[in-house]
Design a protein around this motif. Sequence first.
Motif, PDB file in Angstrom:
ATOM      1  N   ARG A  93       2.042   2.233   9.096  1.00 23.65           N
ATOM      2  CA  ARG A  93       3.469   2.268   8.745  1.00 23.65           C
ATOM      3  C   ARG A  93       4.130   3.396   9.521  1.00 23.65           C
ATOM      4  O   ARG A  93       3.657   4.535   9.477  1.00 23.65           O
ATOM      5  N   ASN A 126      -5.746   6.453   1.484  1.00 22.29           N
ATOM      6  CA  ASN A 126      -5.967   7.895   1.332  1.00 22.29           C
ATOM      7  C   ASN A 126      -7.445   8.261   1.360  1.00 22.29           C
ATOM      8  O   ASN A 126      -7.921   9.109   0.617  1.00 22.29           O
ATOM      9  N   LEU A 181       0.843  -1.203   0.000  1.00 18.39           N
ATOM     10  CA  LEU A 181       0.000   0.000   0.000  1.00 18.39           C
ATOM     11  C   LEU A 181       0.873   1.246   0.000  1.00 18.39           C
ATOM     12  O   LEU A 181       0.573   2.234  -0.660  1.00 18.39           O
ATOM     13  N   TRP A 182       1.973   1.173   0.748  1.00 14.55           N
ATOM     14  CA  TRP A 182       2.907   2.311   0.759  1.00 14.55           C
ATOM     15  C   TRP A 182       3.513   2.496  -0.624  1.00 14.55           C
ATOM     16  O   TRP A 182       3.704   3.608  -1.096  1.00 14.55           O
ATOM     17  N   GLU A 183       3.781   1.356  -1.260  1.00 16.25           N
ATOM     18  CA  GLU A 183       4.380   1.399  -2.592  1.00 16.25           C
ATOM     19  C   GLU A 183       3.346   1.667  -3.673  1.00 16.25           C
ATOM     20  O   GLU A 183       3.660   1.735  -4.844  1.00 16.25           O
ATOM     21  N   VAL A 184       2.063   1.743  -3.259  1.00 17.14           N
ATOM     22  CA  VAL A 184       0.948   2.003  -4.169  1.00 17.14           C
ATOM     23  C   VAL A 184       0.945   0.967  -5.299  1.00 17.14           C
ATOM     24  O   VAL A 184       0.759   1.285  -6.469  1.00 17.14           O
ATOM     25  N   ASP A 244      -0.911  -1.871  -6.787  1.00 15.21           N
ATOM     26  CA  ASP A 244      -2.192  -2.577  -6.740  1.00 15.21           C
ATOM     27  C   ASP A 244      -2.060  -4.041  -7.134  1.00 15.21           C
ATOM     28  O   ASP A 244      -2.785  -4.890  -6.608  1.00 15.21           O
ATOM     29  N   ILE A 295      -1.901   4.397   7.176  1.00 17.13           N
ATOM     30  CA  ILE A 295      -1.848   4.730   5.736  1.00 17.13           C
ATOM     31  C   ILE A 295      -3.047   4.129   5.001  1.00 17.13           C
ATOM     32  O   ILE A 295      -3.195   4.312   3.808  1.00 17.13           O
TER      33      ILE A 295
END
Lengths: 1009, 278
Positions: free
Chosen positions: A125, A89, A60-63, A65, A130
Amino acid sequence: MYRKSIKLRIVIALVIIVSGSLIVSESYRYKSTYDQATAELNQLCERIITRLAENLVLPLWEVDDNWIRKIINAEMRDRQVYAVTVIGNGDMFLGRKRDANWEIVESKQETDPSDYIVHKKNIIRDQAVIGTVEIFMTGKFMERRLKQDTIAEISITAAIIILMIIFLVIMLNRIVIEPLYKLMDAVKAISQGKYEHEIDASQKGEIGMLTSEFKFMQRNVLLREKQIKESQAQVHLLLDSTAEAIFGINIQGDCTFINRSCLNILGYKDADELLGRNMHEIMHYRYPDGRDYPAEHCHISQAFKNRKKVYIDDEVMWRKDGTSFAVEYWSHPIIQDGECLGAVITFIDISKRLETQKALKESEQDLAITLNSIGDAVIATDAQGRVSKMNPVAEKLTGWSFKQAQDKLLKDIFPIIDASTRKSILNPVEKVLRTGETVYLSNHTTLIAKDGTERQIADSAAPIKDSDNNVIGMVLVFNDVTEQYRLREQARRSQQELHDREKEQRDMINFMVNAVISINEDGIILSFNTAAENLFGYSLEEVKGTNISRLMPEPDSSRHDGYLSNYLKTGKFKTIGFGREVQGLTKLNQIFPMRLLVAELPDGADGKRRFIGSCVDLTHEKSQEQQLRRTQKMNALGKLTGGIAHDYNNMLGVILGYSDLLKSKLADQPKLVGYADHILHASKRGAKLTKKLLSFSRNDPTEATALDLNKILLEQQDLLQKTLTVSIKLEVDTADDLWLVRLDSSDLENAILNMSINAMHSINAAKNTKRRAFTIRTSNQVLNNLDAFALGVKAGDYVRLSLTDTGAGMDEATKEKIFDPFFSTKGEGGTGLGLSQVFGFVNRAGGAIHVYSEMDHGSQFALYFPRYRENDTETRDDDTASKVNFSGSETILIVDDEEALREFCEELLSQEGYQIFSAEGGKKALEILEHEYVDLVLSDIIMPEMDGYQLAAIIQDKYPKMKIQLVSGFSDERHKEIIDDNLQESLLYKPYSSQKLLKTIRNLLDTDG
Amino acid sequence: MNQLKQKHLFLQLFKNAILVVTISLLVSLPGFAEEVVFGANESKPYWTSEKQYNGMCGEIVHAMSKSVGLTAKIEFSPLQRLIDDDANNDLGNPDFYMKSQSFASIIPIAIYKASLIYYQPHHKEPIEIKMLDDLKGFKVGILKGTMAEQSYFEHSGIDFETSYSQDSLIKKMKLGRIDLSLEIELVAKTSITNYFPEEVDNFKFIELNDADSAIALMIAEDQPNAMEISNKLRSGLKTIIENGTYKKIVEKYYGVGNIPNNWFDDLENYRLLYNFQG
């Protein structure tokens, strides 16, 4: 009707209970299983959401999917997971859910949570949220599985229950119902009196037990019927068989039954003669004295009147023939249902018993007279130990009257203790009554009377037995032995005292230090104390009864009987009353000196005269005397040789000194230097000779150092073996952990070498010596006072060095002289200085020598050196050290009566730059000192008028700062106490080399103070 | 002196980033005589398994092989596998592969360039980076495994954050999780166009000096007929450059007329360099 009822009720009850239980248990189980499964589903849901929340942090931090999708798909492999949504977000980032076919598809909308178990968790995180992840789990699979399981379980259980009920009905019929009906038939038959009706008892279990009980009951009923009949017959038989007369009367006093004995006693033949008739009128109508006995006074009828048992023993009954007889009777009321029906009368003819009692009473009177007439005390008891009789003597000794004592336990009136220990003694009554045997008390029994008086008694207790040998009591007979006991005790104590006295005397003799021996007039040994055993080596048993002469060497042994006989005739015997030195002989045939003191004892029990001798061993005393004599002789010889040696040393000092000077002046003339060397060499040899002369008498500590004897021996071993030659075996036996000694090592080496050479000569001179050996042995020795006294040294720790040869040995005369200077057994071949040198060396070391020798066997020299305990390191003067500069400019005063030596010193010291004054004696020296400043005084010791010690004392007093060096060729100890130890210790011995003199002076000048 | 050192480290950083792409071009063994099998990692648009010709470099490899009668096959290993492999932890050493492996030949086929990128709307002022110290105060994103001497940078006060993919770097930058991203220029542009087509202009590129490198084919030494294949491939590359095929392929990805300056000069320089080393 009954049949249907029991079975049906059991079956219905069973069906209801089992069905009810099944429904309840299944409901409960379903509920609990459902709850558990739901909880597990929740736990699973929590685990998955936790895992997702952790695994989704990075994607999720690295976005990413795709990454998130893969993680969700992995978790949705569990088909219970309906949907997973991830919020990032604030918006839905990604959602996955199931379609109608339960396939995983993308989800764009949020899922309705109402039909699912929903768990939600934040994705965190670095402590910041996040996003969130939400999971929806369906319970439909779990519920479906539960329902299927429950239905299956109920079906199986129901089928099992039906089968069980069918089986139960069959078993009920077979096991319970049918046997019950059989039993009912049997009960009916028995109730109709058909006791022999057969009951089938083949059943087992409770029914079988019931059947057995029925059969048992059947047998009992039969048996009881029979017993009742027999009992009636037996009662009659019993009544007729008993010796007692029994009859029954009703309340009117008429006879209702009567037994055979009663008929016989009363003189009737048949019961019918009395049945129904008034019994009082027939057999109880008069008193014993002949008076009429009215019926209303009759005691028999009192029983049913008062409803109490009546016992009478002083009335008579009347026979059919009109005679009477004494009776004792019991009248028992017959009471039934609270109503008195009559009485049963039992009676016995007691005419004979009364006659016997009368005779017994007369007998007892006779016994009492007898008892009272006996001199011993007598007490009789019954079987319980209670006093039943007691004569006057017993009353007197116990202090109890018979009246007081009667029926009391014997132990209460007859307390006894042990006279010695004063502890209670077990009363004899118990043992006699228990064992039935006669018991005798010990001799030390004391009886304590009632008033506390104590008497010694002697007694015995015997059982009283009836005709059947049963113990019915006990008779105790005792008498007062107090006086006899006192006399006996007195005798015993006298005996003990005598015994103790004898023992004391025996101990005194045995523990005496001196040997004590007693003999009779024939010389036969009567006693031999412990000291005598130790001295002679015999035990008392070995010598007792043998002749005393065995303890003496010849010729005394042969002559002793004659001596004794002479004394007995003349009364003269040298030894009686005086101490006399004689020789004793041990069991090992060793002769030893002893002092004997003899006294005459009173005649013995056999009338023979007796003598007692005390022997004192003089071995150590003799040895010490010998040692003292030797020391005195050595001192005398030492002074003699020392005086001669002093003069020699002075001369040698001059020769040595001038040779040195000559040598230094002739350095460019080698030939002349050679001559000077010869002079020097000869002078040194002369010096060594005088040193030997002095060595046995001089106290010379300067050369001594701490030594390990073992080390010296091992270093010297090769040299010694060569000296001894191969024909003699050298054995060196060194002790472990040998103590150190303080010795001059060269003296020690010389001593060992000297004695080895002597040993070699002795072994070679020996005849028929099979073993040719010389043994050197070291050991640590602790000398006690006695041993040290014998050796002439102080008690303490010593190192022993023994040198033993297998040579010819020495006689006593030789042994006496071996340490004398110039005494030699080798004729011209010996100087006679070897052993005297050894003696001087050992004495100087503070030790001692012990010599043991036997002719034709060999000799042993044992050298004892005091143990050295300090660890100080010492260095020797080394006058061979390379020459160094010893010159100086100080002023030195030389004092010596020997002019040549004085001049030599002046020459030598002047050459080294010193300012020299010289004087031929002490007075002249003191005069010089009054006018001249002097740094050091170099003085001889032995001088006429004033010796070196006296001069030094005056100088130390007047000029305390002045340094003094004393020189001597011979140490005379006359005045040494007047100077300090430093001067004594730093003494310079003549002859000395010029180097040594210069070094000594320089060192002394350089020291402070 | 300090500036020189900083510059050197800066370049070092770039070379590490470039190396990832270089490694992705590592040549695998040919399966049989007429087919050459290559191994590569996903690095769009240079290398990708999605498109028909395997990205720009894939098209070049296929074209040059075809021109000399060979068939090229490219097998892709995920970038993740490369990153997770411990053996790649020392990627910062440029000589690593040369020292640990022996190659029959190294054939540069393209040039790539690394740039620093930032998302303009998150910053009030344009960012200028000329020295390493200029990175202080920014959070810099970089592809995981391409960072060397991380402790040095941390000690220098520069905050770095690694990501598992170049797409992630762009996305994180857009979300404001990182301020700057060090990426291959063409890769970043492709990613921006793909994910944020309407915001292409909001992503700004900072050019870095000496930040270009070669994308090369490396033929293993123990490969049978390695030299023969190498010669053929060199010949094929020459052929497609000369007949314009090569240029068409490159322009397809950069745009017509947008091929970076000195592209062919650089390609020739790298050819000479690796020809010598190989």
